[in-house]
Scaffold this motif. Structure first.
Motif, short mmCIF file in Angstrom:
data_model
loop_
_atom_site.label_atom_id
_atom_site.label_comp_id
_atom_site.label_asym_id
_atom_site.label_seq_id
_atom_site.Cartn_x
_atom_site.Cartn_y
_atom_site.Cartn_z
N ILE A 13 0.76 -1.23 -0.02
CA ILE A 13 -0.02 -0.02 -0.05
C ILE A 13 1.04 1.36 -0.12
O ILE A 13 0.56 2.18 -0.73
N ALA A 14 2.07 1.04 0.71
CA ALA A 14 2.77 2.31 0.72
C ALA A 14 3.48 2.54 -0.42
O ALA A 14 3.50 3.62 -0.98
N ILE A 15 4.15 1.63 -1.27
CA ILE A 15 4.67 1.62 -2.50
C ILE A 15 3.68 2.08 -3.43
O ILE A 15 3.74 2.76 -4.22
N GLN A 16 2.38 1.45 -3.32
CA GLN A 16 1.32 1.87 -4.46
C GLN A 16 1.02 3.48 -4.21
O GLN A 16 1.07 4.22 -4.97
N SER A 17 0.98 4.05 -2.93
CA SER A 17 0.69 5.30 -2.70
C SER A 17 1.56 6.28 -3.32
O SER A 17 1.38 7.26 -3.74
N LEU A 18 2.91 5.85 -3.33
CA LEU A 18 4.27 6.54 -3.71
C LEU A 18 4.22 6.50 -5.47
O LEU A 18 4.74 7.48 -6.00
N THR A 19 3.86 5.45 -5.91
CA THR A 19 4.35 5.29 -7.16
C THR A 19 3.08 5.06 -8.42
O THR A 19 3.37 5.30 -9.59
N TYR A 20 1.81 4.80 -7.91
CA TYR A 20 0.70 4.49 -8.78
C TYR A 20 0.77 5.28 -9.89
O TYR A 20 0.37 4.94 -11.00
N GLN A 21 0.23 6.65 -9.50
CA GLN A 21 -0.09 7.39 -10.53
C GLN A 21 1.13 7.60 -11.66
O GLN A 21 0.94 7.63 -12.89
N ALA A 34 -1.10 -1.43 -12.54
CA ALA A 34 -0.31 -0.64 -11.76
C ALA A 34 -0.47 -1.13 -10.44
O ALA A 34 0.75 -1.36 -9.63
N VAL A 35 -1.67 -1.53 -9.73
CA VAL A 35 -1.89 -2.34 -8.62
C VAL A 35 -0.95 -3.57 -8.34
O VAL A 35 -0.17 -3.72 -7.46
N ARG A 36 -1.10 -4.50 -9.49
CA ARG A 36 -0.48 -5.68 -9.27
C ARG A 36 1.00 -5.54 -9.55
O ARG A 36 1.90 -6.27 -8.58
N ALA A 37 1.62 -4.45 -10.15
CA ALA A 37 3.27 -4.25 -10.17
C ALA A 37 3.60 -3.81 -9.00
O ALA A 37 4.81 -4.30 -8.51
N CYS A 38 2.85 -3.09 -8.09
CA CYS A 38 3.39 -2.40 -6.88
C CYS A 38 3.34 -3.66 -5.86
O CYS A 38 4.18 -3.77 -5.09
N ALA A 39 2.44 -4.54 -5.91
CA ALA A 39 2.12 -5.48 -5.11
C ALA A 39 3.34 -6.77 -5.39
O ALA A 39 3.95 -7.22 -4.50
N ARG A 40 3.64 -6.73 -6.68
CA ARG A 40 4.89 -7.44 -6.95
C ARG A 40 6.25 -7.14 -6.35
O ARG A 40 6.95 -7.99 -5.87
N VAL A 41 6.37 -5.86 -6.63
CA VAL A 41 7.56 -5.14 -5.97
C VAL A 41 7.68 -5.64 -4.45
O VAL A 41 8.63 -5.97 -3.93
N MET A 63 3.90 -11.12 -15.72
CA MET A 63 3.32 -10.26 -14.85
C MET A 63 2.31 -11.18 -14.02
O MET A 63 1.81 -12.02 -14.31
N ASP A 64 2.04 -10.32 -12.86
CA ASP A 64 0.85 -11.15 -12.13
C ASP A 64 -0.42 -10.56 -12.72
O ASP A 64 -0.72 -9.50 -13.03
#
Length: 118
Positions: A13-21, A34-41, A63-64
């Motif tokens: 969630i933290a990674i997503q909030s910083l990088t999603y957009q 984008a959400v799946r990429a953040c979760a994978r990282v 990709m996930d």
């Protein structure tokens, strides 16, 4: 994404909030990609942390997918995939073992009536 966030950050969630957009617009991704990429990282960072090793990097070889990015259409043996160019539907020839595994992984209400649309 991995290079542009603090290496010790492992919360998806933290990674997503910083990088999603940024990644969504930079790579023209649909929201779930984008959400799946953040979760994978995040997952790879957690695994590396448990092993005491750094994350080396990510290769664009896979990709996930979730139910919105990948759909198995049992009625006509096709798959429906979300891509950066829209949804694509392709024929898929399956080994019997994989076919039954996919059928068993569908919710009970979907077996025999899995609907797929573009």
């Amino acid at each position: 994404m991995n290079e542009h966030t603090a290496p010790k950050l492992t919360n998806k969630i933290a990674i997503q909030s910083l990088t999603y957009q940024t990644i969504k617009s930079q790579f023209n991704l649909v929201a779930n990609m984008a959400v799946r990429a953040c979760a994978r990282v995040a997952a790879n960072r957690k695994a590396a942390k448990q092993k005491g090793k750094p994350v080396k990097g990510f290769m664009p070889s896979s990709m996930d997918c979730d139910k919105d990015l990948f759909r198995f259409c049992e009625h006509d043996s096709t798959v429906s995939l979300a891509t950066i160019h829209g949804r694509e539907r392709v024929n898929w020839t399956l080994d019997k073992k994989i076919y039954f595994f996919l059928l068993l992984s569908l919710p009970l209400g979907k077996i025999g009536s899995a609907a797929c649309s573009l």
